[in-house]
Design a protein around this motif. Structure first.
Motif, PDB file in Angstrom:
ATOM      1  N   ASN A  20       0.822  -1.212   0.000  1.00  0.00           N
ATOM      2  CA  ASN A  20       0.000   0.000   0.000  1.00  0.00           C
ATOM      3  C   ASN A  20       0.857   1.264   0.000  1.00  0.00           C
ATOM      4  OD1 ASN A  20       0.694   0.471   2.670  1.00  0.00           O
ATOM      5  ND2 ASN A  20      -1.235  -0.271   3.516  1.00  0.00           N
TER       6      ASN A  20
ATOM      7  N   ILE B 186     -11.871   5.669  -9.299  1.00  0.00           N
ATOM      8  CA  ILE B 186     -12.426   6.888  -8.710  1.00  0.00           C
ATOM      9  C   ILE B 186     -12.257   8.074  -9.672  1.00  0.00           C
ATOM     10  CG2 ILE B 186     -12.432   6.156  -6.284  1.00  0.00           C
ATOM     11  CD1 ILE B 186      -9.801   7.524  -5.842  1.00  0.00           C
TER      12      ILE B 186
ATOM     13  N   PHE C 122     -13.313  -0.955  -1.641  1.00  0.00           N
ATOM     14  CA  PHE C 122     -11.896  -0.809  -1.989  1.00  0.00           C
ATOM     15  C   PHE C 122     -11.008  -1.479  -0.955  1.00  0.00           C
ATOM     16  CE2 PHE C 122     -13.960   2.850  -3.957  1.00  0.00           C
ATOM     17  CZ  PHE C 122     -13.452   2.793  -5.238  1.00  0.00           C
ATOM     18  N   LYS C 123      -9.862  -1.935  -1.419  1.00  0.00           N
ATOM     19  CA  LYS C 123      -8.878  -2.491  -0.501  1.00  0.00           C
ATOM     20  C   LYS C 123      -8.077  -1.344   0.113  1.00  0.00           C
ATOM     21  CE  LYS C 123      -8.137  -6.559  -3.353  1.00  0.00           C
ATOM     22  NZ  LYS C 123      -7.331  -6.741  -4.562  1.00  0.00           N
ATOM     23  N   ARG C 124      -7.421  -1.689   1.213  1.00  0.00           N
ATOM     24  CA  ARG C 124      -6.595  -0.683   1.899  1.00  0.00           C
ATOM     25  C   ARG C 124      -5.636   0.037   0.947  1.00  0.00           C
ATOM     26  NH1 ARG C 124      -4.964  -0.207   7.370  1.00  0.00           N
ATOM     27  NH2 ARG C 124      -7.011   0.682   7.199  1.00  0.00           N
ATOM     28  N   ASN C 125      -4.876  -0.719   0.166  1.00  0.00           N
ATOM     29  CA  ASN C 125      -3.887  -0.034  -0.702  1.00  0.00           C
ATOM     30  C   ASN C 125      -4.574   0.880  -1.711  1.00  0.00           C
ATOM     31  OD1 ASN C 125      -4.646  -1.642  -2.872  1.00  0.00           O
ATOM     32  ND2 ASN C 125      -2.907  -3.036  -2.700  1.00  0.00           N
ATOM     33  N   GLU C 126      -5.769   0.500  -2.129  1.00  0.00           N
ATOM     34  CA  GLU C 126      -6.500   1.354  -3.071  1.00  0.00           C
ATOM     35  C   GLU C 126      -6.988   2.630  -2.393  1.00  0.00           C
ATOM     36  OE1 GLU C 126      -8.082  -2.378  -5.819  1.00  0.00           O
ATOM     37  OE2 GLU C 126      -9.399  -1.500  -4.303  1.00  0.00           O
ATOM     38  N   ARG C 127      -7.518   2.473  -1.177  1.00  0.00           N
ATOM     39  CA  ARG C 127      -7.992   3.660  -0.458  1.00  0.00           C
ATOM     40  C   ARG C 127      -6.840   4.619  -0.155  1.00  0.00           C
ATOM     41  NH1 ARG C 127     -10.625  -0.152   2.790  1.00  0.00           N
ATOM     42  NH2 ARG C 127      -9.080   0.335   4.371  1.00  0.00           N
ATOM     43  N   VAL C 128      -5.725   4.058   0.303  1.00  0.00           N
ATOM     44  CA  VAL C 128      -4.580   4.914   0.655  1.00  0.00           C
ATOM     45  C   VAL C 128      -4.094   5.675  -0.574  1.00  0.00           C
ATOM     46  CG1 VAL C 128      -2.192   4.927   1.460  1.00  0.00           C
ATOM     47  CG2 VAL C 128      -3.867   3.478   2.601  1.00  0.00           C
ATOM     48  N   ALA C 129      -4.025   4.960  -1.679  1.00  0.00           N
ATOM     49  CA  ALA C 129      -3.540   5.589  -2.910  1.00  0.00           C
ATOM     50  C   ALA C 129      -4.512   6.686  -3.370  1.00  0.00           C
ATOM     51  CB  ALA C 129      -3.370   4.538  -4.002  1.00  0.00           C
ATOM     52  N   GLY C 130      -5.812   6.385  -3.335  1.00  0.00           N
ATOM     53  CA  GLY C 130      -6.819   7.358  -3.744  1.00  0.00           C
ATOM     54  C   GLY C 130      -6.782   8.595  -2.872  1.00  0.00           C
TER      55      GLY C 130
ATOM     56  N   ILE D 146      -4.203   9.761  -1.163  1.00  0.00           N
ATOM     57  CA  ILE D 146      -3.006  10.561  -1.459  1.00  0.00           C
ATOM     58  C   ILE D 146      -3.194  11.339  -2.757  1.00  0.00           C
ATOM     59  CG2 ILE D 146      -0.591  10.390  -2.191  1.00  0.00           C
ATOM     60  CD1 ILE D 146      -0.043   8.537  -0.032  1.00  0.00           C
ATOM     61  N   LYS D 147      -3.807  10.706  -3.743  1.00  0.00           N
ATOM     62  CA  LYS D 147      -4.027  11.380  -5.026  1.00  0.00           C
ATOM     63  C   LYS D 147      -4.900  12.619  -4.829  1.00  0.00           C
ATOM     64  CE  LYS D 147      -4.443  11.622  -9.668  1.00  0.00           C
ATOM     65  NZ  LYS D 147      -4.491  13.074  -9.730  1.00  0.00           N
ATOM     66  N   ILE D 148      -6.009  12.444  -4.130  1.00  0.00           N
ATOM     67  CA  ILE D 148      -6.949  13.561  -3.934  1.00  0.00           C
ATOM     68  C   ILE D 148      -6.325  14.661  -3.086  1.00  0.00           C
ATOM     69  CG2 ILE D 148      -9.143  14.209  -2.858  1.00  0.00           C
ATOM     70  CD1 ILE D 148     -10.152  11.375  -3.769  1.00  0.00           C
TER      71      ILE D 148
ATOM     72  N   LEU E 237     -16.768   8.539   0.039  1.00  0.00           N
ATOM     73  CA  LEU E 237     -16.165   8.212  -1.252  1.00  0.00           C
ATOM     74  C   LEU E 237     -15.780   6.735  -1.339  1.00  0.00           C
ATOM     75  CD1 LEU E 237     -15.075   9.388  -4.000  1.00  0.00           C
ATOM     76  CD2 LEU E 237     -12.887   9.682  -2.842  1.00  0.00           C
ATOM     77  N   PHE E 238     -15.226   6.215  -0.248  1.00  0.00           N
ATOM     78  CA  PHE E 238     -14.738   4.836  -0.276  1.00  0.00           C
ATOM     79  C   PHE E 238     -15.705   3.859   0.402  1.00  0.00           C
ATOM     80  CE2 PHE E 238     -10.500   7.178  -0.206  1.00  0.00           C
ATOM     81  CZ  PHE E 238     -10.284   7.018  -1.560  1.00  0.00           C
TER      82      PHE E 238
END
Lengths: 272, 272
Positions: A7, A55, B4-12, B14-16, B33-34
């Motif tokens: 992650n 997203i 969403f999985k943890r790595n997906e949420r964390v990445a999203g 950070i992006k936002i 959102l998640f």
């Protein structure tokens, strides 16, 4: 032992890619940064791709081969652009914005970094496959929009001047007739700014008769640059016939009437 | 089941956050959102914080309480700034850049979105705790740097004009004496641009004697704005005495000699 967890790597990858839009990074780069195997990085990229697309925050593209790698492309979906432009119209319709002479005060809006960044991404999305090598604008009010478009496309920005400045070095100039005021004006480009044969995208804030855009087209012809697109934030409904064809505008403005407190402003066809 | 999985949420996340620097998001926003519990989002934020700080890509800050949330602050570490400025000097030292009159051609560099974005983040890092509410510059060459500084700080940008433009509405102007040419010039600010009592940061590309910066200071006093900082990309070594104090510059330039093919340019003290 690997230094970062999945992650963490995926998040870091997305951060770096999206901070550097349209910039190609090799798998090696991330492999070294995260001290992880290339196969691991490939899996990270797949995960990053999924989340970014799910997203609706752009696209992650992988290019295979020796010169390959991974890059992030800002991509504004149509629905997202429409929502943003509706809000913008709402803000610009405020009668307090009317300036004597029936102009609209909009500097605060187009200089707002959140607005210019989004407008830049909308233009970048539209001209993504046009092979843009330079973004060109003319001082002053289109600069923030052009700057953000250039950032999203990862290409250099060129600012044309209305006066000859010593800091530009040797310049090429043309005279042009402003479509609305009919006055003769001059614009200058540094001879160092754009090499011959390059593809340029013209970005500006406003188009009335299109005289300025036509002037930029002519100046680009002088220096043998190829114009591959014209984007303006806002055009006026009148005159219907502009001096250039093949441009896109995000908004269009009709009647502005101080007396009635009226500003007619809408999304242009592209997003209607 | 969580979408969403943890790595997906964390990445999203950070992006936002990093797309919207210095913008406060509530935990609720990400929770919706998640479609994940707030406690889960809190853990995601902790993971995001760790990765961003570990690979030196800025800071994620959480603010507790009802009006709290999470935001991303661009933060350029000193070593990173030094490396970037060294590269910039290297590029600007190229004798081909010398323009007759011993000026340096640098439009291509300061309009390069990768350069302006980094310079903006360096200024934002330096003035992070100054309470900046507006970034102010004067047309034309400082605009890209000021634009990116405003973006990094998430505050509006104001561009002062050298001529009175109808689209600015009612303006306030001052006359000032350019420190280097000794000519009287005028600058204008729209009366709508900055409410009284606001804190402004002045950003420009170049300072020689400091006449322009002094002019902006005086104009800000006229409209009762409080100047909380001045940042320029480059200052000249001579004259040593500038017309303003309390400014920072990233680079300093000494002798430029066309005949010798020499451009003396270095990092300024702050980063030496």
């Amino acid at each position: 032992m690997e230094k970062f967890k999945r992650n963490e790597r995926v998040a870091g990858l997305i951060k770096i890619l999206s901070d550097n839009p349209n910039n190609l990074f090799s798998l090696n780069y991330f492999s070294e940064l995260f001290t992880a195997a290339k196969s691991t990085i490939s899996e990270d990229i797949a995960a990053a791709k999924k989340i970014v697309e799910q997203i609706s925050l752009g696209q992650i593209e992988t290019i295979s081969g020796a010169a390959g790698g991974v890059k992030y492309r800002p991509y504004v979906e149509n629905g997202d652009a429409i929502g943003f432009l509706d809000e913008l119209c709402e803000k610009l319709r405020d009668p307090k914005r009317i300036i004597p002479g029936n102009y609209i005060y909009m500097s605060d809006v187009i200089y707002d970094p959140r607005v210019s960044a989004k407008v830049g991404e909308i233009f970048a999305t539209h001209f993504m496959n046009s092979g843009v090598e330079y973004v060109v604008t003319i001082e002053t009010k289109g600069i923030t929009l052009a700057n953000m478009t250039a950032r999203a496309l990862n290409v250099p920005l060129v600012i044309l001047r209305r006066e000859n400045r010593v800091t530009e070095g040797s310049t090429v100039s043309i005279n042009y007739v402003s479509g609305s005021t009919k006055r003769i004006q001059t614009m200058f480009v540094s001879k160092r700014a754009i090499p011959e044969g390059k593809k340029v995208l013209i970005i500006d804030d406003f188009m009335k008769a299109g005289g300025t855009a036509k002037g930029i087209l002519d100046l680009m012809k002088e220096i043998k640059a190829e114009v591959c697109g014209i984007g303006v934030l806002m055009k006026t409904i009148e005159p219907k016939e502009k001096m250039v064809q093949d441009y896109i505008s995000l908004l269009e403005v009709g009647e502005v009437d101080e007396h009635k407190g009226l500003i007619n402003i809408y999304k242009d066809m592209l997003f209607s």
